[in-house]
Each structure stands twice: as structure tokens, then as C-alpha cells.
Motif scaffolding. Structure first.
Motif, PDB file in Angstrom:
ATOM      1  N   ALA A 180      26.625  -3.451  50.288  1.00 35.97           N
ATOM      2  CA  ALA A 180      25.547  -2.746  49.594  1.00 35.97           C
ATOM      3  C   ALA A 180      24.805  -3.731  48.702  1.00 35.97           C
ATOM      4  O   ALA A 180      25.351  -4.766  48.310  1.00 35.97           O
ATOM      5  CB  ALA A 180      26.108  -1.587  48.754  1.00 35.97           C
ATOM      6  N   SER A 207      28.372  -1.278  57.904  1.00 35.34           N
ATOM      7  CA  SER A 207      27.334  -0.458  57.270  1.00 35.34           C
ATOM      8  C   SER A 207      26.784  -1.198  56.062  1.00 35.34           C
ATOM      9  O   SER A 207      27.477  -2.006  55.442  1.00 35.34           O
ATOM     10  CB  SER A 207      27.904   0.891  56.833  1.00 35.34           C
ATOM     11  OG  SER A 207      28.937   0.720  55.869  1.00 35.34           O
ATOM     12  N   TYR A 208      25.513  -0.914  55.755  1.00 39.57           N
ATOM     13  CA  TYR A 208      24.881  -1.555  54.600  1.00 39.57           C
ATOM     14  C   TYR A 208      23.987  -0.552  53.897  1.00 39.57           C
ATOM     15  O   TYR A 208      23.135   0.086  54.526  1.00 39.57           O
ATOM     16  CB  TYR A 208      24.051  -2.765  55.034  1.00 39.57           C
ATOM     17  CG  TYR A 208      23.413  -3.493  53.870  1.00 39.57           C
ATOM     18  CD1 TYR A 208      24.183  -4.250  52.992  1.00 39.57           C
ATOM     19  CD2 TYR A 208      22.040  -3.415  53.633  1.00 39.57           C
ATOM     20  CE1 TYR A 208      23.609  -4.909  51.920  1.00 39.57           C
ATOM     21  CE2 TYR A 208      21.456  -4.081  52.576  1.00 39.57           C
ATOM     22  CZ  TYR A 208      22.250  -4.820  51.717  1.00 39.57           C
ATOM     23  OH  TYR A 208      21.676  -5.474  50.655  1.00 39.57           O
ATOM     24  N   ASN A 209      24.184  -0.422  52.591  1.00 40.64           N
ATOM     25  CA  ASN A 209      23.376   0.481  51.774  1.00 40.64           C
ATOM     26  C   ASN A 209      22.436  -0.356  50.910  1.00 40.64           C
ATOM     27  O   ASN A 209      22.879  -1.029  49.982  1.00 40.64           O
ATOM     28  CB  ASN A 209      24.275   1.342  50.882  1.00 40.64           C
ATOM     29  CG  ASN A 209      23.473   2.300  50.022  1.00 40.64           C
ATOM     30  OD1 ASN A 209      22.260   2.425  50.167  1.00 40.64           O
ATOM     31  ND2 ASN A 209      24.148   2.991  49.109  1.00 40.64           N
ATOM     32  N   THR A 245      33.188  -1.805  48.419  1.00 38.66           N
ATOM     33  CA  THR A 245      32.528  -2.541  49.497  1.00 38.66           C
ATOM     34  C   THR A 245      33.168  -3.921  49.653  1.00 38.66           C
ATOM     35  O   THR A 245      33.764  -4.458  48.714  1.00 38.66           O
ATOM     36  CB  THR A 245      31.027  -2.723  49.227  1.00 38.66           C
ATOM     37  OG1 THR A 245      30.850  -3.361  47.961  1.00 38.66           O
ATOM     38  CG2 THR A 245      30.305  -1.385  49.224  1.00 38.66           C
ATOM     39  N   SER A 253      20.841  -0.292  48.262  1.00 40.12           N
ATOM     40  CA  SER A 253      20.737   0.478  47.020  1.00 40.12           C
ATOM     41  C   SER A 253      20.118  -0.296  45.873  1.00 40.12           C
ATOM     42  O   SER A 253      19.862   0.262  44.810  1.00 40.12           O
ATOM     43  CB  SER A 253      22.133   0.969  46.611  1.00 40.12           C
ATOM     44  OG  SER A 253      23.039  -0.122  46.520  1.00 40.12           O
ATOM     45  N   GLN A 305      17.575  -5.940  53.652  1.00 40.84           N
ATOM     46  CA  GLN A 305      17.873  -4.865  54.597  1.00 40.84           C
ATOM     47  C   GLN A 305      17.536  -5.214  56.041  1.00 40.84           C
ATOM     48  O   GLN A 305      18.371  -5.067  56.945  1.00 40.84           O
ATOM     49  CB  GLN A 305      17.137  -3.587  54.197  1.00 40.84           C
ATOM     50  CG  GLN A 305      17.452  -2.410  55.126  1.00 40.84           C
ATOM     51  CD  GLN A 305      16.783  -1.126  54.680  1.00 40.84           C
ATOM     52  OE1 GLN A 305      16.003  -1.110  53.731  1.00 40.84           O
ATOM     53  NE2 GLN A 305      17.075  -0.039  55.371  1.00 40.84           N
TER      54      GLN A 305
END
Length: 371
Positions: free
Chosen positions: A49, A75-77, A93, A79, A55
């Protein structure tokens, strides 16, 4: 007017040419150009994250990494840098992405999630920051505007307010600049992009920028917009506007050619890499294995573009879970390799890690413990 895709392809080609040049000039093979360790045996679910700037690059990295690691679910947030670091420090994470390195307090806090050792950060994503503008007859004709650091500072501090100001016309003798108000557009939200942009102005024009560095815009000049997309949208809608954004989002807008030495430098991935290659490590950063860059915003290297965003990945040198450790090392190996950097360049127009910086990054990743 060139399309965004054309810009990205050109940036990628320039970036690859630069890597070939820097590698050929060194004594050894580029340290980023080597196979990923244990790549075929990584499996499991892994989360990261942080910085929204990364992104698109992360999406490209995941696609490339999973070609040899199909059982790795990543997965990548996006944020934001601060939120990503905060999440990492809870142990939720595997890694965090941040447009600013860890501070001393965060380094100390990280020992609770890094098996008693402190986390480290390495640069993984380098993006030129564009000063973008919308000026009929200039930007829509595919033309750049030249500005030195003092002029940039005065524009964004509201002390140069019209496009035909004497400082602008003197630096752009071949352009017909209109008698039109300049409307500054800046980020309204806390932003690593703002911080990196202001680091350039503060370093290159200290006498013309009286504000302390911050992730928040420091004055009331112009109008704010949320996020990079908000800045780009606002500039696109009105003639006479100017702002700053990640180069990958500049599209067909006009961009400022920044004065370096006696020559204006047009923004490109290759030019950004030259500026980073002319930079040094920040030796004052506390903690082991950290590769924190002190960007040389006042570089005089011919063809260097000095306004860059350096985004870091933050990881543990040791993890309590062996599989997590193996993934983290393999992941960082891949994204900082020549292949991984090329994936990011193709997707975003980002700049490659210069070979002299990649050497230090490789040493830090090699020091990660995998039992």
C-alpha cells in the motif's frame, strides 16, 4: 500535438538508451541486470500500500512478475504515502510505497514489525515532474515555454501574474506570449508531488521562495485541485493556467523547459535520469541499508532535468515469516531490475534507475535475510 501514448513510448526508448549508455561506461555489468532469485517458487498472497504515484507502475510490475510467479497473488492499495507507511508499520502489508523516505520516528517504530530490525527504503520509481500549462497558440501548437528557477518561483508565488511579463518574454524570444493573466493550479490535498516540486524550487531559487518545505501548498495563490487528475482537469478547462503533475499524466499539454546552466532542458525520462545520476546519497538518514537520495536540483549537467519525484519502497530486512521474506526479496529484485524498470517506463514514461544508484539498491536488497 503528441499523444500521451507517444510520450510514453518515446520516454521508454530514451530511458533504455540511457541505461545502455551508463552501463557501457561502468567497469562492471549493470547491477540491476540480473535474474530474480527463486522467481519460480513464490506463491501466496502479498499486500502492499502507499503512493498513488506508483499505482500504474505497480500494475505493470505485477503483470510482469506473475509471468514467472503465477501463484503469487499481489494486491496494492494506492492509499497515499502516509497511509501506506502507517499500514506497513502495523504489519498489515509486506511493503509500503512512499514519495518521501522514512523519518527517524518511523525507522524506530519499524523494529516492531521487522523481526527486531529497522525497515529500509530504496528508490524504485523515478518520475519527472512536469510544469504543465494551457495557453492557446502555444501549448496547442506543441511548443514549450522556457523558465529559469527564479521565474518558476515567482509565478507560483503570484509575483509574476501575466504571460507577457518581461521575465517570460526575455527567456522566450521566439514566442508571442499574450497579455493574459496566469492562473496557478496546485494540489489542495497533502501530496508527495507537491513536496518534491517545492524541493526543487527551494533548492534552485532559495531567495525567491520564502516558505518551509511541506506536503501542503504553502500560499493562497491560484486555486487548488484534489489529486493529480484534479490538477490536470482544471488546467485543461481554462486558458492561461499552469500547474505541476507527474509527467505520465501530462498528455498533450504544454510543458515548461527548465533552465539548467545556460540551456533550457525539455522534460524526458532520459533527462530525469541524468539529474538523479548526478545526485548523492543522504548519509544523515538513520538506519541500516537505506538508500535515500539527496537530489541535486541545482545540477549543471547538460541535458539533465532537475524536477523529479523519487518514490521509495519500504521493506523489512528480516521478516518473521519465511515465505513473506522470500517474496519481499524477490519482488524488490524484480522491480529494480532492468526488466522491471523497463516495465515501468513502458507503462508510465518514468525514468530508469541510473546504474550508479542501482548499485546501492542492489546491495540493500542482497542484505535481506531469507532462511
Amino acid at each position: 500535438m503528441r499523444s500521451n501514448l507517444a510520450r510514453r513510448v518515446l520516454a521508454a526508448l530514451c530511458g533504455m538508451a540511457f541505461i545502455a549508455t551508463t552501463t557501457a561506461c561502468g567497469d562492471n555489468t549493470d547491477p540491476a541486470n540480473r535474474p530474480v532469485a527463486n522467481a519460480s517458487s513464490i506463491s501466496g498472497s502479498f499486500a502492499g500500500a502507499g503512493a498513488s504515484s506508483q499505482q500504474t507502475a505497480v500494475e505493470a510490475w505485477v503483470a510482469g512478475y506473475q509471468k514467472t510467479n503465477p501463484d503469487a497473488r499481489i494486491s496494492y492499495n494506492p492509499s497515499g504515502s502516509g497511509a501506506g507507511v502507517a499500514t506497513f508499520l502495523t504489519g498489515a502489508t509486506v511493503w509500503a510505497a512512499s514519495d518521501k523516505p522514512l523519518d527517524a520516528k518511523q525507522v524506530k517504530e519499524s523494529t516492531s514489525v521487522c523481526a527486531g530490525e529497522s525497515a529500509f527504503d530504496v528508490p524504485v520509481y523515478i518520475s519527472p515532474l512536469a510544469i504543465v500549462f494551457n495557453l492557446q497558440g502555444v501549448s496547442d501548437a506543441g511548443k514549450h515555454i522556457n523558465m529559469d528557477a527564479a521565474t518558476i518561483a515567482k509565478v507560483f508565488d503570484g509575483r509574476i501574474t501575466r504571460w507577457n511579463d518581461a521575465a517570460l518574454t526575455a527567456q522566450n524570444p521566439g514566442l508571442s506570449l499574450p497579455d493574459l493573466p496566469i492562473t496557478v493550479v496546485h494540489r489542495s490535498d497533502k501530496s508527495g508531488t507537491t513536496l518534491n516540486f517545492l524541493e526543487y524550487i527551494k533548492a534552485a531559487a532559495p531567495a525567491d521562495w520564502p516558505y518551509e518545505l511541506s506536503e501542503n501548498w504553502p500560499n493562497d495563490v491560484g486555486q487548488g485541485a484534489k489529486g493529480t487528475s484534479g490538477v490536470i482537469s482544471t488546467i485543461d478547462q481554462a486558458n492561461g493556467t499552469i500547474g505541476y503533475a507527474d509527467f505520465s499524466q501530462a498528455g498533450g499539454m504544454g510543458t515548461v523547459a527548465v533552465q539548467v546552466g545556460d540551456t533550457p532542458t525539455v522534460i524526458s525520462a532520459e533527462a530525469a535520469s541524468k539529474a538523479v545520476a548526478d545526485s548523492t546519497l543522504d548519509k544523515s538518514a538513520p538506519g541500516k541499508h537505506r538508500v535515500v537520495l539527496d537530489i541535486n536540483h541545482t545540477t549543471r549537467v547538460t541535458g539533465a532535468y532537475p524536477i523529479v519525484l523519487v518514490s521509495y519502497d519500504i521493506a523489512c530486512p528480516a521478516y518473521r515469516n519465511e515465505n513473506t521474506a522470500r517474496f519481499a526479496k524477490s519482488w524488490l529484485d524484480y522491480i529494480t531490475s532492468e526488466e522491471g524498470q523497463r516495465q515501468a517506463m513502458n507503462a508510465t514514461g518514468s525514468a530508469p534507475l541510473p546504474a550508479n544508484i542501482a548499485k546501492y539498491v542492489r546491495e540493500s536488497i542482497d542484505a535481506m535475510e531469507v532462511k
